[in-house]
Scaffold this motif. Structure first.
Motif, PDB file in Angstrom:
ATOM      1  N   MET A 165       0.835  -1.197   0.000  1.00  0.00           N
ATOM      2  CA  MET A 165       0.000   0.000   0.000  1.00  0.00           C
ATOM      3  C   MET A 165       0.878   1.259   0.000  1.00  0.00           C
ATOM      4  N   SER A 166       0.584   2.189  -0.875  1.00  0.00           N
ATOM      5  CA  SER A 166       1.390   3.398  -0.922  1.00  0.00           C
ATOM      6  C   SER A 166       1.107   4.268   0.305  1.00  0.00           C
ATOM      7  N   TYR A 167       2.008   5.203   0.551  1.00  0.00           N
ATOM      8  CA  TYR A 167       1.874   6.133   1.670  1.00  0.00           C
ATOM      9  C   TYR A 167       0.547   6.889   1.574  1.00  0.00           C
ATOM     10  N   LEU A 168       0.233   7.328   0.361  1.00  0.00           N
ATOM     11  CA  LEU A 168      -0.998   8.096   0.160  1.00  0.00           C
ATOM     12  C   LEU A 168      -2.234   7.253   0.470  1.00  0.00           C
ATOM     13  N   ASN A 169      -2.229   6.023   0.006  1.00  0.00           N
ATOM     14  CA  ASN A 169      -3.358   5.140   0.275  1.00  0.00           C
ATOM     15  C   ASN A 169      -3.544   4.897   1.757  1.00  0.00           C
ATOM     16  N   LYS A 170      -2.421   4.777   2.439  1.00  0.00           N
ATOM     17  CA  LYS A 170      -2.475   4.564   3.891  1.00  0.00           C
ATOM     18  C   LYS A 170      -3.214   5.722   4.550  1.00  0.00           C
ATOM     19  N   ILE A 171      -2.854   6.933   4.156  1.00  0.00           N
ATOM     20  CA  ILE A 171      -3.504   8.119   4.744  1.00  0.00           C
ATOM     21  C   ILE A 171      -4.988   8.138   4.396  1.00  0.00           C
ATOM     22  N   LEU A 172      -5.288   7.819   3.147  1.00  0.00           N
ATOM     23  CA  LEU A 172      -6.678   7.895   2.692  1.00  0.00           C
ATOM     24  C   LEU A 172      -7.570   6.891   3.407  1.00  0.00           C
ATOM     25  N   ASN A 173      -7.018   5.748   3.758  1.00  0.00           N
ATOM     26  CA  ASN A 173      -7.828   4.701   4.383  1.00  0.00           C
ATOM     27  C   ASN A 173      -7.924   4.793   5.894  1.00  0.00           C
ATOM     28  N   ASN A 174      -6.927   5.430   6.510  1.00  0.00           N
ATOM     29  CA  ASN A 174      -6.814   5.307   7.962  1.00  0.00           C
ATOM     30  C   ASN A 174      -7.707   6.286   8.735  1.00  0.00           C
ATOM     31  N   CYS A 175      -8.956   5.914   8.901  1.00  0.00           N
ATOM     32  CA  CYS A 175      -9.917   6.756   9.624  1.00  0.00           C
ATOM     33  C   CYS A 175      -9.589   6.803  11.121  1.00  0.00           C
ATOM     34  N   LYS A 176      -8.987   5.735  11.630  1.00  0.00           N
ATOM     35  CA  LYS A 176      -8.646   5.709  13.047  1.00  0.00           C
ATOM     36  C   LYS A 176      -7.646   6.818  13.342  1.00  0.00           C
ATOM     37  N   GLN A 177      -6.620   6.937  12.494  1.00  0.00           N
ATOM     38  CA  GLN A 177      -5.629   7.985  12.672  1.00  0.00           C
ATOM     39  C   GLN A 177      -6.244   9.367  12.418  1.00  0.00           C
ATOM     40  N   ALA A 178      -7.102   9.462  11.416  1.00  0.00           N
ATOM     41  CA  ALA A 178      -7.728  10.753  11.097  1.00  0.00           C
ATOM     42  C   ALA A 178      -8.595  11.249  12.257  1.00  0.00           C
ATOM     43  N   THR A 179      -9.386  10.352  12.853  1.00  0.00           N
ATOM     44  CA  THR A 179     -10.235  10.786  13.966  1.00  0.00           C
ATOM     45  C   THR A 179      -9.376  11.171  15.175  1.00  0.00           C
ATOM     46  N   PHE A 180      -8.238  10.484  15.312  1.00  0.00           N
ATOM     47  CA  PHE A 180      -7.300  10.838  16.383  1.00  0.00           C
ATOM     48  C   PHE A 180      -6.811  12.282  16.185  1.00  0.00           C
ATOM     49  N   LEU A 181      -6.446  12.604  14.948  1.00  0.00           N
ATOM     50  CA  LEU A 181      -5.965  13.959  14.648  1.00  0.00           C
ATOM     51  C   LEU A 181      -7.082  14.996  14.776  1.00  0.00           C
ATOM     52  N   ILE A 182      -8.310  14.609  14.430  1.00  0.00           N
ATOM     53  CA  ILE A 182      -9.453  15.523  14.571  1.00  0.00           C
ATOM     54  C   ILE A 182      -9.606  15.926  16.038  1.00  0.00           C
ATOM     55  N   GLU A 183      -9.461  14.948  16.927  1.00  0.00           N
ATOM     56  CA  GLU A 183      -9.579  15.238  18.362  1.00  0.00           C
ATOM     57  C   GLU A 183      -8.414  16.083  18.864  1.00  0.00           C
ATOM     58  N   LYS A 184      -7.222  15.736  18.403  1.00  0.00           N
ATOM     59  CA  LYS A 184      -6.029  16.458  18.846  1.00  0.00           C
ATOM     60  C   LYS A 184      -6.108  17.917  18.426  1.00  0.00           C
ATOM     61  N   LYS A 185      -6.583  18.129  17.204  1.00  0.00           N
ATOM     62  CA  LYS A 185      -6.644  19.469  16.635  1.00  0.00           C
ATOM     63  C   LYS A 185      -7.560  20.396  17.438  1.00  0.00           C
ATOM     64  N   GLN A 186      -8.537  19.818  18.128  1.00  0.00           N
ATOM     65  CA  GLN A 186      -9.463  20.651  18.910  1.00  0.00           C
ATOM     66  C   GLN A 186      -8.822  21.135  20.198  1.00  0.00           C
ATOM     67  N   ILE A 187      -7.649  20.572  20.514  1.00  0.00           N
ATOM     68  CA  ILE A 187      -6.988  20.935  21.756  1.00  0.00           C
ATOM     69  C   ILE A 187      -5.673  21.674  21.515  1.00  0.00           C
ATOM     70  N   LYS A 188      -4.920  21.225  20.519  1.00  0.00           N
ATOM     71  CA  LYS A 188      -3.675  21.948  20.234  1.00  0.00           C
ATOM     72  C   LYS A 188      -3.381  21.980  18.743  1.00  0.00           C
ATOM     73  N   ARG A 189      -2.458  22.849  18.361  1.00  0.00           N
ATOM     74  CA  ARG A 189      -2.079  22.939  16.941  1.00  0.00           C
ATOM     75  C   ARG A 189      -1.418  21.652  16.495  1.00  0.00           C
ATOM     76  N   LEU A 190      -1.812  21.177  15.314  1.00  0.00           N
ATOM     77  CA  LEU A 190      -1.164  19.977  14.778  1.00  0.00           C
ATOM     78  C   LEU A 190       0.187  20.371  14.178  1.00  0.00           C
ATOM     79  N   SER A 191       1.063  19.384  14.114  1.00  0.00           N
ATOM     80  CA  SER A 191       2.328  19.652  13.426  1.00  0.00           C
ATOM     81  C   SER A 191       2.019  19.807  11.939  1.00  0.00           C
ATOM     82  N   PHE A 192       2.991  20.339  11.205  1.00  0.00           N
ATOM     83  CA  PHE A 192       2.783  20.562   9.779  1.00  0.00           C
ATOM     84  C   PHE A 192       2.359  19.268   9.091  1.00  0.00           C
TER      85      PHE A 192
END
Lengths: 191, 89
Positions: free
Chosen positions: B1-28
């Motif tokens: 699986m390519s790096y891009l596909n990994k990002i596109l599929n990984n909802c678990k990681q995305a929801t983690f970042l959604i929560e983090k973003k509500q509390i602090k700035r995300l890294s670039f």
């Protein structure tokens, strides 16, 4: 409104602050008996410490600070031992929301619209709020403590980690899991 | 699986970042990854929206509690006041 003063007058504490302290506690602890006990403990502890009051803050702020520490003690007690086991169990359940190999939502847990969130019907909103309260109660104690300190008290992340003995990494995991669970619980009970 | 596909599929990681973003700035990098995922994932867009609404509902619940003016019963207050008076003497 109660009058704010920078002088302590214990004769007036119950009349002026007991209800306020009670509400403050109940929002964070969600248990009436515990909240009552905390109000009592707070005022009695304040009495013992009255000679250390420097008048830098108002009476109410000073009493609230004492109550805050007592609430954190309750969080700690609730979040130890057994609570950790239940948090772990809940964490395993949460892992069930996503496919193991690629992290995609599993079909049965995928987010669906929750009608009451989008409409402005006060009755629907009320119903959804009632469900939210039940869902909050169901969260493991440690998660609830972290979630409450962050979202209601707006406490600094470092403070929460120190007070509740969780690592930074663990903090983010808990914040994530608590919300995933809350949302899933709302969806399940709404539809 | 390519790096891009990994990002596109990984909802678990995305929801983690959604929560983090509500509390602090995300890294670039976190910010870019989340944006790429959200651009292609309607489920997580919905999650993001609902997550924000839940936060405001929790805040609202808290304010409502204070508006409802929960009161301690008078007996309890009287007992507590009596106890304070005793401790003071």
């Amino acid at each position: 409104m109660t009058t704010e003063s920078n002088v302590l007058n214990p004769h007036k504490w119950v009349a002026n602050y007991a209800d306020y302290l009670y509400m403050y506690a109940i929002v964070r602890i969600n248990d009436e008996d515990t909240a009552k006990d905390l109000v009592q403990e707070t005022l009695l502890a304040a009495l013992e410490r009255a000679d250390r009051f420097e008048g830098k803050s108002t009476e109410r702020t000073w009493l609230t600070a004492i109550l805050k520490n007592k609430i954190i003690d309750v969080y700690r007690k609730k979040s130890s031992g057994l609570a950790i086991a239940s948090a772990n169990k809940a964490a395993q359940e949460q892992d069930a929301f996503f496919e193991e190999d690629n992290g995609h939502w599993k079909a049965e847990y995928a987010p669906q619209p929750i009608a009451a969130m989008d409409e402005h019907d006060p009755l629907l909103k009320k119903e959804l709020n009632a469900i939210l309260q039940l869902c909050l109660k169901k969260l493991p104690e440690l998660w609830k403590s972290v979630f409450t300190m962050k979202h209601i008290d707006d406490a600094a992340t470092e403070t929460i980690c120190t007070e509740l003995h969780v690592t930074q990494a663990n903090f983010w995991v808990i914040i994530h899991r608590a919300k995933i669970n809350l949302r899933a619980c709302l969806q399940k009970n709404w539809n | 699986m390519s790096y891009l596909n990994k990002i596109l599929n990984n909802c678990k990681q995305a929801t983690f970042l959604i929560e983090k973003k509500q509390i602090k700035r995300l890294s670039f990098r976190e910010g870019i990854e989340l944006r790429i995922h959200l651009a292609g994932c309607g489920l997580c867009q919905l999650y993001d929206k609902q997550s924000h609404i839940i936060n405001s509902m929790v805040q609202q619940l808290y304010h409502d509690t204070f508006k409802n003016e929960l009161k301690l019963d008078d007996t309890f207050k009287a007992d507590l006041q009596a106890r304070i008076e005793r401790e003071m003497n």
